[in-house]
Write a protein that holds these residues in place. Structure first.
Motif, mmCIF file in Angstrom:
data_model
loop_
_atom_site.group_PDB
_atom_site.id
_atom_site.type_symbol
_atom_site.label_atom_id
_atom_site.label_comp_id
_atom_site.label_asym_id
_atom_site.label_seq_id
_atom_site.Cartn_x
_atom_site.Cartn_y
_atom_site.Cartn_z
ATOM 1 N N VAL A 74 0.981 -1.198 0.108
ATOM 2 C CA VAL A 74 -0.166 -0.389 -0.192
ATOM 3 C C VAL A 74 0.819 1.590 -0.025
ATOM 4 O O VAL A 74 0.505 2.184 -0.902
ATOM 5 N N GLY A 75 1.649 1.529 0.747
ATOM 6 C CA GLY A 75 2.913 2.290 1.334
ATOM 7 C C GLY A 75 3.156 2.489 -0.239
ATOM 8 O O GLY A 75 3.354 3.928 -1.189
ATOM 9 N N VAL A 76 3.710 1.844 -0.943
ATOM 10 C CA VAL A 76 4.256 1.850 -2.139
ATOM 11 C C VAL A 76 3.960 2.453 -3.196
ATOM 12 O O VAL A 76 3.463 3.591 -4.085
ATOM 13 N N ALA A 77 2.478 1.347 -3.424
ATOM 14 C CA ALA A 77 1.311 1.994 -5.091
ATOM 15 C C ALA A 77 0.827 2.701 -4.055
ATOM 16 O O ALA A 77 -0.125 3.440 -5.517
ATOM 17 N N ALA A 78 0.553 3.448 -3.457
ATOM 18 C CA ALA A 78 -0.256 4.691 -2.742
ATOM 19 C C ALA A 78 0.448 5.753 -3.328
ATOM 20 O O ALA A 78 -0.115 6.761 -4.282
ATOM 21 N N THR A 79 1.878 5.452 -3.407
ATOM 22 C CA THR A 79 2.382 7.010 -3.439
ATOM 23 C C THR A 79 2.715 7.355 -4.408
ATOM 24 O O THR A 79 3.268 8.132 -5.465
ATOM 25 N N VAL A 80 3.035 6.397 -5.179
ATOM 26 C CA VAL A 80 3.442 6.162 -6.617
ATOM 27 C C VAL A 80 2.517 6.506 -7.574
ATOM 28 O O VAL A 80 2.379 7.866 -8.614
ATOM 29 N N ILE A 81 1.032 5.996 -7.344
ATOM 30 C CA ILE A 81 -0.568 6.412 -8.130
ATOM 31 C C ILE A 81 -0.463 7.467 -7.413
ATOM 32 O O ILE A 81 -1.451 8.636 -8.495
ATOM 33 N N LEU A 106 -13.779 10.968 -2.199
ATOM 34 C CA LEU A 106 -15.128 10.344 -1.769
ATOM 35 C C LEU A 106 -14.530 9.405 -0.951
ATOM 36 O O LEU A 106 -15.510 8.934 0.776
ATOM 37 N N PRO A 107 -13.941 8.135 -1.645
ATOM 38 C CA PRO A 107 -13.632 7.291 -0.040
ATOM 39 C C PRO A 107 -13.082 7.645 1.575
ATOM 40 O O PRO A 107 -13.711 6.685 1.946
ATOM 41 N N MET A 108 -12.355 8.938 1.065
ATOM 42 C CA MET A 108 -11.496 8.939 2.196
ATOM 43 C C MET A 108 -13.475 9.625 3.360
ATOM 44 O O MET A 108 -12.946 9.306 4.929
ATOM 45 N N MET A 109 -13.758 9.885 2.766
ATOM 46 C CA MET A 109 -15.272 10.683 3.484
ATOM 47 C C MET A 109 -16.307 9.913 4.401
ATOM 48 O O MET A 109 -17.048 9.829 4.800
ATOM 49 N N MET A 110 -16.387 8.954 3.239
ATOM 50 C CA MET A 110 -16.746 7.619 3.320
ATOM 51 C C MET A 110 -16.838 6.721 4.783
ATOM 52 O O MET A 110 -15.344 6.493 5.199
ATOM 53 N N THR A 143 -6.559 4.835 1.563
ATOM 54 C CA THR A 143 -4.665 6.129 1.603
ATOM 55 C C THR A 143 -4.497 6.969 0.480
ATOM 56 O O THR A 143 -3.623 7.745 1.193
ATOM 57 N N MET A 144 -4.837 6.885 -0.785
ATOM 58 C CA MET A 144 -3.867 7.410 -2.184
ATOM 59 C C MET A 144 -5.060 8.737 -1.737
ATOM 60 O O MET A 144 -4.016 10.112 -2.087
ATOM 61 N N PRO A 145 -6.030 9.442 -1.530
ATOM 62 C CA PRO A 145 -6.325 10.887 -1.062
ATOM 63 C C PRO A 145 -5.395 11.562 -0.435
ATOM 64 O O PRO A 145 -5.123 12.241 -0.354
ATOM 65 N N PHE A 146 -4.839 10.607 0.676
ATOM 66 C CA PHE A 146 -3.940 11.590 2.095
ATOM 67 C C PHE A 146 -2.406 11.449 0.931
ATOM 68 O O PHE A 146 -2.151 12.760 1.082
ATOM 69 N N VAL A 147 -2.414 10.852 0.425
ATOM 70 C CA VAL A 147 -0.741 11.115 -0.620
ATOM 71 C C VAL A 147 -0.861 11.961 -1.444
ATOM 72 O O VAL A 147 -0.399 13.076 -1.301
ATOM 73 N N ILE A 148 -2.412 11.960 -2.472
ATOM 74 C CA ILE A 148 -2.629 13.038 -2.836
ATOM 75 C C ILE A 148 -2.557 14.405 -2.525
ATOM 76 O O ILE A 148 -1.948 15.558 -3.044
ATOM 77 N N LEU A 149 -3.687 14.698 -1.650
ATOM 78 C CA LEU A 149 -3.352 16.292 -0.826
ATOM 79 C C LEU A 149 -1.871 16.902 0.001
ATOM 80 O O LEU A 149 -1.746 17.292 -0.798
ATOM 81 N N ILE A 150 -1.909 15.591 0.500
ATOM 82 C CA ILE A 150 0.016 16.092 0.862
ATOM 83 C C ILE A 150 0.789 16.507 -0.655
ATOM 84 O O ILE A 150 1.782 17.351 -0.035
ATOM 85 N N ILE A 195 2.382 7.592 6.099
ATOM 86 C CA ILE A 195 1.397 8.164 6.597
ATOM 87 C C ILE A 195 -0.069 6.314 5.947
ATOM 88 O O ILE A 195 -0.683 6.557 6.668
ATOM 89 N N ALA A 196 0.400 7.105 4.546
ATOM 90 C CA ALA A 196 -0.670 5.412 3.977
ATOM 91 C C ALA A 196 -0.373 4.356 4.256
ATOM 92 O O ALA A 196 -1.477 3.214 4.471
ATOM 93 N N MET A 197 1.377 3.998 4.659
ATOM 94 C CA MET A 197 1.344 2.298 5.702
ATOM 95 C C MET A 197 0.914 3.121 7.191
ATOM 96 O O MET A 197 -0.062 1.419 7.532
ATOM 97 N N ALA A 198 0.308 3.846 8.077
ATOM 98 C CA ALA A 198 -0.078 3.944 8.860
ATOM 99 C C ALA A 198 -1.301 3.889 9.346
ATOM 100 O O ALA A 198 -1.971 3.282 10.317
ATOM 101 N N LEU A 199 -2.270 4.134 8.504
ATOM 102 C CA LEU A 199 -3.347 4.403 7.535
ATOM 103 C C LEU A 199 -3.881 3.081 7.744
ATOM 104 O O LEU A 199 -4.951 2.493 7.990
ATOM 105 N N SER A 200 -3.447 2.441 6.765
ATOM 106 C CA SER A 200 -3.018 0.355 6.495
ATOM 107 C C SER A 200 -3.044 -0.250 7.267
ATOM 108 O O SER A 200 -3.447 -1.578 7.784
ATOM 109 N N LEU A 201 -2.097 0.215 8.263
ATOM 110 C CA LEU A 201 -1.753 -1.137 9.490
ATOM 111 C C LEU A 201 -2.621 -1.232 10.661
ATOM 112 O O LEU A 201 -3.005 -2.227 10.798
ATOM 113 N N ASP A 202 -3.421 0.219 10.493
ATOM 114 C CA ASP A 202 -4.144 0.103 11.645
ATOM 115 C C ASP A 202 -5.571 0.011 10.905
ATOM 116 O O ASP A 202 -6.727 -0.532 11.994
#
Length: 259
Positions: A74-81, A106-110, A143-150, A195-202
């Protein structure tokens, strides 16, 4: 005098709120070192035995391996995409970028339960077998929306003149990214990945619905709670807490970078 009382009241409320939020986490850590199997005060002794009991479980190591696989992917894919999407969004017109942010967000808000049901229905319709792959795909959606925002926030302050100069000197788009853009935004990308990895881990709810078989660390906690309550659960919770706080703290430090 009224101002002094107001400041005292604000400080007191702030401290009480902090205690309310932090106290449960502190209790998890304290009871993980307690020698008694009863999680009550006073704590009678200090021991690492519950960590040893946790390490002796075969399902802990398999869950740890699954969590490492999922969070790493997730960390690698979310960051690349997410970086690729951010590089497009930042060059859009304001209305178009706002629409893009809304759609990606939208997925982040659901609610996680609704998102889990929606993804489970999608994979069922497509005939996709539930596995760690479906968990990774599901985690990418929130997780991708967080990466995109950052990354977008970093790119808005980016000096695109250096990119134009590199292109004028004959560098290809890929070489320009690798030699100019990437070194300048590298700390932000590493922070976004953590951050994406932390969200995924939890995550528990989405993982529980989509893993199919096996466990990750959060679902292992749920399984242990169903069979009984002992301090080895607190030991596992402490490990997850340390991993999450550590990666988040490092991510926040990295994403403060401004070039």
């Amino acid at each position: 005098m009224n101002i002094a009382y107001g400041r005292l009241a604000n400080t007191t409320i702030g401290i009480l709120c902090m205690i309310f939020m932090v106290a449960p986490l502190v209790l998890v850590v304290l009871f993980s070192f307690g020698s008694s199997s009863l999680m009550t005060f006073p704590i009678r002794g200090f021991t690492f035995g519950w960590y040893g009991a946790l390490m002796a479980r075969d399902d802990f190591w398999s869950a740890l391996a699954n969590s490492a696989t999922v969070t790493g992917a997730v960390g690698v894919a979310a960051t690349v995409i997410g970086t690729a999407a951010a590089m497009v969004i930042v060059r859009l017109r304001p209305r178009q970028s706002a629409a893009a942010f809304f759609l990606f967000g939208l997925p982040m808000m659901m609610p996680p339960l609704v998102l889990a049901l929606a993804l489970l229905s999608l994979f069922s319709v497509l005939g996709v077998k539930l596995s760690l792959v479906t968990v990774v795909l599901a985690h990418l959606t929130f997780t991708m929306p967080f990466v995109i925002l950052i990354v977008t926030a970093r790119l808005r302050d980016f000096d695109y003149a250096v990119i134009d100069s590199a292109r004028d000197l004959g560098a290809s788009p890929l070489k320009t990214f690798l030699t100019v853009t990437f070194p300048l935004i590298r700390p932000t990308l590493f922070g976004a990945a953590l951050i994406a990895m932390a969200l995924s881990l939890d995550d528990f709810v989405i993982t529980f619905f989509l893993i199919g078989g096996g466990n990750t660390l959060p679902t292992l906690v749920w399984g242990m709670l169903r069979t009984g309550l002992d301090p080895s659960i607190n030991a596992l919770g402490t490990l997850i807490l340390l991993l999450t706080i550590g990666s988040s703290a490092l991510a926040l430090r990295l994403t403060r970078y401004r070039g």
